[in-house]
Design a protein around this motif. Structure first.
Motif, PDB file in Angstrom:
ATOM      1  N   PRO A 123      68.447  13.903 -32.325  1.00  0.00           N
ATOM      2  CA  PRO A 123      68.412  13.979 -33.797  1.00  0.00           C
ATOM      3  C   PRO A 123      69.812  13.981 -34.443  1.00  0.00           C
ATOM      4  N   LYS A 124      69.903  13.277 -35.533  1.00  0.00           N
ATOM      5  CA  LYS A 124      71.104  13.142 -36.376  1.00  0.00           C
ATOM      6  C   LYS A 124      72.171  12.218 -35.780  1.00  0.00           C
ATOM      7  N   SER A 125      71.730  11.335 -34.889  1.00  0.00           N
ATOM      8  CA  SER A 125      72.674  10.398 -34.262  1.00  0.00           C
ATOM      9  C   SER A 125      72.634   9.008 -34.907  1.00  0.00           C
ATOM     10  N   GLY A 126      71.748   8.830 -35.891  1.00  0.00           N
ATOM     11  CA  GLY A 126      71.628   7.510 -36.519  1.00  0.00           C
ATOM     12  C   GLY A 126      70.249   6.899 -36.308  1.00  0.00           C
ATOM     13  N   THR A 127      69.245   7.762 -36.185  1.00  0.00           N
ATOM     14  CA  THR A 127      67.873   7.315 -35.910  1.00  0.00           C
ATOM     15  C   THR A 127      67.345   6.385 -37.005  1.00  0.00           C
ATOM     16  N   ILE A 128      67.402   6.857 -38.247  1.00  0.00           N
ATOM     17  CA  ILE A 128      66.780   6.046 -39.306  1.00  0.00           C
ATOM     18  C   ILE A 128      67.588   4.765 -39.548  1.00  0.00           C
ATOM     19  N   TRP A 129      68.845   4.806 -39.193  1.00  0.00           N
ATOM     20  CA  TRP A 129      69.664   3.591 -39.307  1.00  0.00           C
ATOM     21  C   TRP A 129      69.117   2.536 -38.329  1.00  0.00           C
TER      22      TRP A 129
ATOM     23  N   MET B  94      74.205   6.898 -29.513  1.00  0.00           N
ATOM     24  CA  MET B  94      74.938   8.161 -29.339  1.00  0.00           C
ATOM     25  C   MET B  94      75.881   8.375 -30.522  1.00  0.00           C
ATOM     26  N   ARG B  95      76.129   9.648 -30.811  1.00  0.00           N
ATOM     27  CA  ARG B  95      77.075   9.960 -31.894  1.00  0.00           C
ATOM     28  C   ARG B  95      77.947  11.127 -31.459  1.00  0.00           C
ATOM     29  N   ASP B  96      79.161  11.161 -31.962  1.00  0.00           N
ATOM     30  CA  ASP B  96      80.062  12.282 -31.680  1.00  0.00           C
ATOM     31  C   ASP B  96      79.307  13.590 -31.980  1.00  0.00           C
TER      32      ASP B  96
ATOM     33  N   VAL C  29      77.355  18.871 -37.686  1.00  0.00           N
ATOM     34  CA  VAL C  29      77.560  18.935 -39.140  1.00  0.00           C
ATOM     35  C   VAL C  29      76.356  18.337 -39.872  1.00  0.00           C
ATOM     36  N   SER C  30      75.929  17.163 -39.427  1.00  0.00           N
ATOM     37  CA  SER C  30      74.799  16.493 -40.082  1.00  0.00           C
ATOM     38  C   SER C  30      73.535  17.350 -39.962  1.00  0.00           C
ATOM     39  N   SER C  31      73.339  17.914 -38.783  1.00  0.00           N
ATOM     40  CA  SER C  31      72.144  18.719 -38.534  1.00  0.00           C
ATOM     41  C   SER C  31      72.162  20.014 -39.353  1.00  0.00           C
TER      42      SER C  31
ATOM     43  N   THR D 154      77.049   3.244 -30.010  1.00  0.00           N
ATOM     44  CA  THR D 154      77.408   4.480 -30.715  1.00  0.00           C
ATOM     45  C   THR D 154      77.304   4.288 -32.229  1.00  0.00           C
ATOM     46  N   TYR D 155      77.047   5.399 -32.866  1.00  0.00           N
ATOM     47  CA  TYR D 155      77.020   5.451 -34.336  1.00  0.00           C
ATOM     48  C   TYR D 155      78.364   4.956 -34.867  1.00  0.00           C
ATOM     49  N   GLU D 156      79.439   5.377 -34.187  1.00  0.00           N
ATOM     50  CA  GLU D 156      80.788   5.037 -34.647  1.00  0.00           C
ATOM     51  C   GLU D 156      81.028   3.525 -34.587  1.00  0.00           C
TER      52      GLU D 156
ATOM     53  N   HIS E 229      71.565  -5.203 -45.821  1.00  0.00           N
ATOM     54  CA  HIS E 229      70.400  -4.378 -46.145  1.00  0.00           C
ATOM     55  C   HIS E 229      70.348  -3.076 -45.365  1.00  0.00           C
ATOM     56  N   CYS E 230      71.199  -2.961 -44.357  1.00  0.00           N
ATOM     57  CA  CYS E 230      71.240  -1.717 -43.574  1.00  0.00           C
ATOM     58  C   CYS E 230      72.504  -0.923 -43.869  1.00  0.00           C
ATOM     59  N   SER E 231      73.212  -1.291 -44.933  1.00  0.00           N
ATOM     60  CA  SER E 231      74.403  -0.519 -45.284  1.00  0.00           C
ATOM     61  C   SER E 231      73.953   0.841 -45.824  1.00  0.00           C
TER      62      SER E 231
ATOM     63  N   LEU F 150      70.339  10.871 -46.491  1.00  0.00           N
ATOM     64  CA  LEU F 150      71.500   9.987 -46.294  1.00  0.00           C
ATOM     65  C   LEU F 150      72.664  10.671 -47.002  1.00  0.00           C
ATOM     66  N   ARG F 151      73.375  11.473 -46.265  1.00  0.00           N
ATOM     67  CA  ARG F 151      74.310  12.439 -46.844  1.00  0.00           C
ATOM     68  C   ARG F 151      75.685  11.818 -47.067  1.00  0.00           C
ATOM     69  N   LYS F 152      76.427  11.518 -45.982  1.00  0.00           N
ATOM     70  CA  LYS F 152      77.771  10.935 -46.121  1.00  0.00           C
ATOM     71  C   LYS F 152      77.879   9.605 -45.403  1.00  0.00           C
ATOM     72  N   GLY F 153      77.268   9.528 -44.236  1.00  0.00           N
ATOM     73  CA  GLY F 153      77.265   8.269 -43.493  1.00  0.00           C
ATOM     74  C   GLY F 153      78.636   7.847 -42.980  1.00  0.00           C
ATOM     75  N   VAL F 154      79.426   8.815 -42.558  1.00  0.00           N
ATOM     76  CA  VAL F 154      80.769   8.479 -42.049  1.00  0.00           C
ATOM     77  C   VAL F 154      80.963   9.082 -40.652  1.00  0.00           C
TER      78      VAL F 154
HETATM   79  P1  A3P Z   1      75.295  12.369 -42.174  1.00  0.00           P
HETATM   80  O1  A3P Z   1      74.503  13.612 -42.379  1.00  0.00           O
HETATM   81  O2  A3P Z   1      76.561  12.625 -41.395  1.00  0.00           O
HETATM   82  O3  A3P Z   1      75.565  11.609 -43.429  1.00  0.00           O
HETATM   83  P2  A3P Z   1      69.207  10.631 -38.142  1.00  0.00           P
HETATM   84  O4  A3P Z   1      68.600   9.446 -38.789  1.00  0.00           O
HETATM   85  O5  A3P Z   1      69.312  10.528 -36.652  1.00  0.00           O
HETATM   86  O6  A3P Z   1      68.572  11.892 -38.599  1.00  0.00           O
HETATM   87  O7  A3P Z   1      70.750  10.688 -38.592  1.00  0.00           O
HETATM   88  C1  A3P Z   1      71.076  10.938 -39.931  1.00  0.00           C
HETATM   89  C2  A3P Z   1      72.543  10.607 -40.117  1.00  0.00           C
HETATM   90  O8  A3P Z   1      72.706   9.168 -40.089  1.00  0.00           O
HETATM   91  C3  A3P Z   1      73.068  11.074 -41.466  1.00  0.00           C
HETATM   92  O9  A3P Z   1      74.449  11.397 -41.239  1.00  0.00           O
HETATM   93  C4  A3P Z   1      72.896   9.804 -42.303  1.00  0.00           C
HETATM   94  O10 A3P Z   1      73.680   9.772 -43.469  1.00  0.00           O
HETATM   95  C5  A3P Z   1      73.348   8.765 -41.291  1.00  0.00           C
HETATM   96  N1  A3P Z   1      72.943   7.399 -41.664  1.00  0.00           N
HETATM   97  C6  A3P Z   1      71.711   6.930 -41.921  1.00  0.00           C
HETATM   98  N2  A3P Z   1      71.771   5.635 -42.312  1.00  0.00           N
HETATM   99  C7  A3P Z   1      73.072   5.290 -42.289  1.00  0.00           C
HETATM  100  C8  A3P Z   1      73.793   4.086 -42.614  1.00  0.00           C
HETATM  101  N3  A3P Z   1      73.181   2.989 -43.053  1.00  0.00           N
HETATM  102  N4  A3P Z   1      75.145   4.092 -42.480  1.00  0.00           N
HETATM  103  C9  A3P Z   1      75.800   5.193 -42.043  1.00  0.00           C
HETATM  104  N5  A3P Z   1      75.167   6.365 -41.739  1.00  0.00           N
HETATM  105  C10 A3P Z   1      73.827   6.405 -41.863  1.00  0.00           C
END
Ligand code: A3P
Length: 286
Positions: free
Chosen positions: A43-49, A120-122, A128-130, A183-185, A217-219, A247-251
């Protein structure tokens, strides 16, 4: 501290809202198809992305699903209740998503030719995201202080268990060319390149135009404004985006704004100790 009864499943904790013993039993018996592609994440590694990218890559860039179907039904979670409700509507090749560690994947996954994309994500950014997610997700335990949450994360007393166990299980998976690691990065740094890698992996020969369109469309900004992807359809009593948007910071690297030097040292030492002797190396310095 709110009291939420999590589901205990083979030693890991799951939130009750989207999961049930029935949904977990359904996942165990789920019939995986050879053409299925799983997005796999802690969780919080970029799943919904990846939930956004995958169907677009599989369908060659047709935007209809991301504009008409919420992400949880578009690329459903293997372990969640919704899968049984939408499974018949999924078009082949199916995109699915899971937070399961490797050993909890259903037998039919192992005997199939289905593929997995492990994102994978740092872990510092995951914490922090979680932490912010636990503040806004009213169906989860409140995180306590950031320091308390770091401790819970290190000990694995969080959803889906220890991050290091998850990574070890999927890095050690004997899947040959059925698995791709990203990786997310890498996705933050060059999304079109990441999409190109994903499309090669799933055997789609996408044009440069289609790749650019999918990347647009995935930005972060486009997804943040897409009601089918930003969780604004979830009632505020479950997810309160006024506290912190999903979608909090995305960085990459937001941990620098949260960790003290002492917390960083403690975190790094615990994660490094857990990963001692592993044959893979992490793509980030801890
Ligand atoms: P942050 O809380 O650091 O912003 P998950 O989908 O695994 O729960 O992960 C959520 C994290 O992925 C959140 O990180 C969210 O902002 C980030 N995220 C989702 N879509 C993104 C996108 N298009 N670009 C960058 N980060 C994205």
């Amino acid at each position: 501290m709110s009291s939420v009864e999590y589901i205990q499943y083979h030693g890991i904790l799951l939130p009750p809202l989207a999961h049930s013993m029935e949904s977990l039993e359904y996942a165990e018996k789920f019939s995986v198809e050879d053409s299925d592609v799983f997005a796999v994440t802690y969780p919080k590694s970029g799943t919904i992305w990846m939930q956004e990218i995958l169907p677009l890559v599989l369908n060659g860039g047709d935007l209809t699903p991301i504009h008409t179907v919420p992400n949880w039904d578009r690329v459903p979670w293997l372990e969640e209740k919704r899968l049984a409700l939408v499974v018949d509507k999924l078009e082949s090749p199916r995109g699915l998503v899971t937070h399961f560690p490797y050993h909890l994947m259903p037998p039919s996954f192992h005997s199939s030719k289905a593929k997995a994309i492990y994102v994978m994500r740092d872990p510092k950014d995951i914490v922090v995201s979680s932490y912010h997610f636990h503040k806004m997700a009213e169906f989860l335990e409140s995180p306590g202080t950031f320091d308390e949450f770091i401790e819970k994360f290190i000990k694995g007393k969080v959803l889906f268990g220890k991050w290091t166990d998850h990574v070890k299980s999927w890095r050690g998976a004997d899947l040959g060319d059925r698995i791709m690691y990203i990786t997310y990065e890498e996705m933050v740094q060059d999304l079109p390149a990441a999409i190109r890698r994903i499309s090669d992996f799933v055997g789609r020969n996408l044009s440069e135009e289609a790749i650019q369109k999918i990347a647009e469309h995935c930005s972060f900004r486009t997804m943040k404004n897409n009601n089918m992807s930003n969780f604004s359809l979830v009632p505020k009593k479950y997810m309160n985006s006024d506290t912190s948007p999903f979608l909090r910071k995305g960085v990459a690297g937001d941990w620098k704004n949260h960790f003290s030097p002492e917390q960083l040292a403690r975190f790094t030492s615990a994660i490094s100790k857990d990963l001692e002797g592993e044959s893979f190396s992490l793509p980030w310095s801890l």
